[in-house]
Design a protein around this motif. Structure first.
Motif, PDB file in Angstrom:
ATOM      1  N   VAL A  36       0.815  -1.226   0.000  1.00 50.07           N
ATOM      2  CA  VAL A  36       0.000   0.000   0.000  1.00 50.07           C
ATOM      3  C   VAL A  36       0.841   1.266   0.000  1.00 50.07           C
ATOM      4  CG1 VAL A  36      -1.806  -1.245   1.249  1.00 50.07           C
ATOM      5  CG2 VAL A  36      -0.258   0.267   2.509  1.00 50.07           C
ATOM      6  N   LYS A  37       2.141   1.115   0.115  1.00 53.48           N
ATOM      7  CA  LYS A  37       3.030   2.273   0.197  1.00 53.48           C
ATOM      8  C   LYS A  37       2.875   3.141  -1.058  1.00 53.48           C
ATOM      9  CE  LYS A  37       6.636   1.148   2.399  1.00 53.48           C
ATOM     10  NZ  LYS A  37       7.950   0.568   2.780  1.00 53.48           N
ATOM     11  N   GLY A  38       2.731   4.434  -0.846  1.00 53.64           N
ATOM     12  CA  GLY A  38       2.542   5.363  -1.956  1.00 53.64           C
ATOM     13  C   GLY A  38       1.097   5.542  -2.370  1.00 53.64           C
ATOM     14  N   ARG A  39       0.213   4.680  -1.894  1.00 49.48           N
ATOM     15  CA  ARG A  39      -1.210   4.784  -2.233  1.00 49.48           C
ATOM     16  C   ARG A  39      -2.067   5.142  -1.019  1.00 49.48           C
ATOM     17  NH1 ARG A  39      -3.939   0.405  -3.824  1.00 49.48           N
ATOM     18  NH2 ARG A  39      -2.636  -1.071  -2.688  1.00 49.48           N
ATOM     19  N   PHE A  40      -1.689   4.649   0.149  1.00 50.70           N
ATOM     20  CA  PHE A  40      -2.453   4.875   1.376  1.00 50.70           C
ATOM     21  C   PHE A  40      -1.695   5.843   2.278  1.00 50.70           C
ATOM     22  CE2 PHE A  40      -4.839   0.528   1.592  1.00 50.70           C
ATOM     23  CZ  PHE A  40      -5.285   0.714   0.288  1.00 50.70           C
ATOM     24  N   THR A  41      -2.453   6.632   3.043  1.00 57.08           N
ATOM     25  CA  THR A  41      -1.867   7.554   4.017  1.00 57.08           C
ATOM     26  C   THR A  41      -2.618   7.444   5.335  1.00 57.08           C
ATOM     27  OG1 THR A  41      -1.244   9.102   2.256  1.00 57.08           O
ATOM     28  CG2 THR A  41      -1.252   9.922   4.524  1.00 57.08           C
ATOM     29  N   ILE A  42      -1.877   7.156   6.394  1.00 54.37           N
ATOM     30  CA  ILE A  42      -2.457   7.076   7.730  1.00 54.37           C
ATOM     31  C   ILE A  42      -2.217   8.393   8.455  1.00 54.37           C
ATOM     32  CG2 ILE A  42      -0.379   6.062   8.765  1.00 54.37           C
ATOM     33  CD1 ILE A  42      -2.236   4.364  10.531  1.00 54.37           C
ATOM     34  N   SER A  43      -3.192   8.811   9.230  1.00 55.02           N
ATOM     35  CA  SER A  43      -3.056  10.043  10.003  1.00 55.02           C
ATOM     36  C   SER A  43      -3.905   9.932  11.265  1.00 55.02           C
ATOM     37  CB  SER A  43      -3.485  11.258   9.182  1.00 55.02           C
ATOM     38  OG  SER A  43      -4.846  11.153   8.794  1.00 55.02           O
ATOM     39  N   ARG A  44      -3.678  10.833  12.202  1.00 52.39           N
ATOM     40  CA  ARG A  44      -4.467  10.839  13.426  1.00 52.39           C
ATOM     41  C   ARG A  44      -4.631  12.276  13.906  1.00 52.39           C
ATOM     42  NH1 ARG A  44      -1.484   7.275  17.683  1.00 52.39           N
ATOM     43  NH2 ARG A  44      -3.161   8.033  19.065  1.00 52.39           N
ATOM     44  N   ASP A  45      -5.704  12.498  14.654  1.00 55.81           N
ATOM     45  CA  ASP A  45      -5.975  13.788  15.269  1.00 55.81           C
ATOM     46  C   ASP A  45      -6.253  13.519  16.742  1.00 55.81           C
ATOM     47  OD1 ASP A  45      -6.930  16.205  16.211  1.00 55.81           O
ATOM     48  OD2 ASP A  45      -8.077  16.645  14.408  1.00 55.81           O
ATOM     49  N   ASN A  46      -5.261  13.711  17.580  1.00 55.36           N
ATOM     50  CA  ASN A  46      -5.418  13.387  18.994  1.00 55.36           C
ATOM     51  C   ASN A  46      -6.416  14.316  19.686  1.00 55.36           C
ATOM     52  OD1 ASN A  46      -3.677  11.233  18.792  1.00 55.36           O
ATOM     53  ND2 ASN A  46      -1.904  12.371  19.574  1.00 55.36           N
ATOM     54  N   SER A  47      -6.630  15.490  19.137  1.00 50.40           N
ATOM     55  CA  SER A  47      -7.609  16.402  19.738  1.00 50.40           C
ATOM     56  C   SER A  47      -9.037  15.928  19.513  1.00 50.40           C
ATOM     57  CB  SER A  47      -7.437  17.809  19.180  1.00 50.40           C
ATOM     58  OG  SER A  47      -7.809  17.864  17.815  1.00 50.40           O
ATOM     59  N   LYS A  48      -9.227  15.093  18.498  1.00 50.93           N
ATOM     60  CA  LYS A  48     -10.562  14.576  18.171  1.00 50.93           C
ATOM     61  C   LYS A  48     -10.684  13.085  18.414  1.00 50.93           C
ATOM     62  CE  LYS A  48     -11.446  18.093  14.634  1.00 50.93           C
ATOM     63  NZ  LYS A  48     -11.768  18.337  13.203  1.00 50.93           N
ATOM     64  N   ASN A  49      -9.630  12.474  18.906  1.00 53.19           N
ATOM     65  CA  ASN A  49      -9.635  11.026  19.161  1.00 53.19           C
ATOM     66  C   ASN A  49     -10.001  10.233  17.911  1.00 53.19           C
ATOM     67  OD1 ASN A  49      -8.993  11.661  21.767  1.00 53.19           O
ATOM     68  ND2 ASN A  49     -10.897  10.924  22.675  1.00 53.19           N
ATOM     69  N   THR A  50      -9.408  10.610  16.804  1.00 52.35           N
ATOM     70  CA  THR A  50      -9.707   9.919  15.557  1.00 52.35           C
ATOM     71  C   THR A  50      -8.429   9.563  14.799  1.00 52.35           C
ATOM     72  OG1 THR A  50      -9.923  12.002  14.351  1.00 52.35           O
ATOM     73  CG2 THR A  50     -11.943  11.053  15.265  1.00 52.35           C
ATOM     74  N   MET A  51      -8.545   8.541  13.986  1.00 60.16           N
ATOM     75  CA  MET A  51      -7.490   8.113  13.088  1.00 60.16           C
ATOM     76  C   MET A  51      -8.124   7.890  11.725  1.00 60.16           C
ATOM     77  SD  MET A  51      -5.069   4.724  13.163  1.00 60.16           S
ATOM     78  CE  MET A  51      -6.456   3.592  13.115  1.00 60.16           C
ATOM     79  N   SER A  52      -7.357   8.131  10.675  1.00 63.17           N
ATOM     80  CA  SER A  52      -7.897   7.977   9.334  1.00 63.17           C
ATOM     81  C   SER A  52      -6.940   7.198   8.448  1.00 63.17           C
ATOM     82  CB  SER A  52      -8.157   9.349   8.706  1.00 63.17           C
ATOM     83  OG  SER A  52      -9.131  10.060   9.423  1.00 63.17           O
ATOM     84  N   LEU A  53      -7.491   6.644   7.390  1.00 62.65           N
ATOM     85  CA  LEU A  53      -6.696   5.986   6.360  1.00 62.65           C
ATOM     86  C   LEU A  53      -7.228   6.453   5.014  1.00 62.65           C
ATOM     87  CD1 LEU A  53      -4.412   3.884   5.858  1.00 62.65           C
ATOM     88  CD2 LEU A  53      -6.245   2.210   5.484  1.00 62.65           C
ATOM     89  N   GLN A  54      -6.461   7.285   4.345  1.00 59.99           N
ATOM     90  CA  GLN A  54      -6.811   7.732   3.009  1.00 59.99           C
ATOM     91  C   GLN A  54      -6.279   6.714   2.015  1.00 59.99           C
ATOM     92  OE1 GLN A  54      -8.649  10.452   1.935  1.00 59.99           O
ATOM     93  NE2 GLN A  54      -8.462   9.502  -0.079  1.00 59.99           N
ATOM     94  N   MET A  55      -7.170   6.148   1.231  1.00 60.37           N
ATOM     95  CA  MET A  55      -6.795   5.097   0.301  1.00 60.37           C
ATOM     96  C   MET A  55      -7.051   5.578  -1.122  1.00 60.37           C
ATOM     97  SD  MET A  55      -8.299   1.757   2.294  1.00 60.37           S
ATOM     98  CE  MET A  55      -9.990   2.194   1.971  1.00 60.37           C
ATOM     99  N   ASN A  56      -5.994   5.710  -1.881  1.00 57.04           N
ATOM    100  CA  ASN A  56      -6.075   6.150  -3.274  1.00 57.04           C
ATOM    101  C   ASN A  56      -5.632   5.035  -4.210  1.00 57.04           C
ATOM    102  OD1 ASN A  56      -6.810   8.731  -2.346  1.00 57.04           O
ATOM    103  ND2 ASN A  56      -4.672   9.394  -2.272  1.00 57.04           N
TER     104      ASN A  56
END
Length: 122
Positions: free
Chosen positions: A64-84
């Motif tokens: 998935v390297k180069g296609r997916f991006t993981i991120s988090r927002d500790n102020s909102k208690n959320t994590m995301s995975l953008q999948m392209n």
């Protein structure tokens, strides 16, 4: 205890994009490393991506390297995975997980969500 709830899965054509989210509640979210795993029917659960507690370090499976991006927002208690640039082989149930350290093996994580289905059509 940490409760994790995934959302954002669905059906998409090959080449398309999806954004998965993981909402956490319970203990302090920022104390935990977070990860995404996926499991297709008849296959073992496999590592997709992980992020350190601060968000300063990220790790990806080669597939998935180069296609997916993981991120988090500790102020909102959320994590995301953008999948392209999604491929049919990305089809699986995607799970978010929380643990003490960033690891690539499922057994190293203490808390799991219920999963969200991603289906990529060719």
């Amino acid at each position: 205890q940490v409760q994790l709830v995934e959302s954002g899965g669905g059906l998409v054509q090959a080449g398309g994009s999806l954004r998965l989210s993981c909402a956490a509640s319970g203990r302090t979210f920022s104390n935990y490393a977070m990860a995404w795993f996926r499991q297709a029917p008849g296959k073992e659960r496999e590592f997709v991506a992980a992020i350190s507690w601060s968000g300063g370090s990220t790790f990806y499976a080669d597939s998935v390297k180069g296609r997916f991006t993981i991120s988090r927002d500790n102020s909102k208690n959320t994590m995301s995975l953008q999948m392209n640039s999604l491929k049919p082989e990305d089809t699986a149930n995607y799970y978010c997980a929380a643990g003490g350290l960033v690891r690539k093996t499922p057994g190293e994580y203490d808390y799991w969500g219920q999963g969200t289905q991603v289906t990529v059509s060719s």
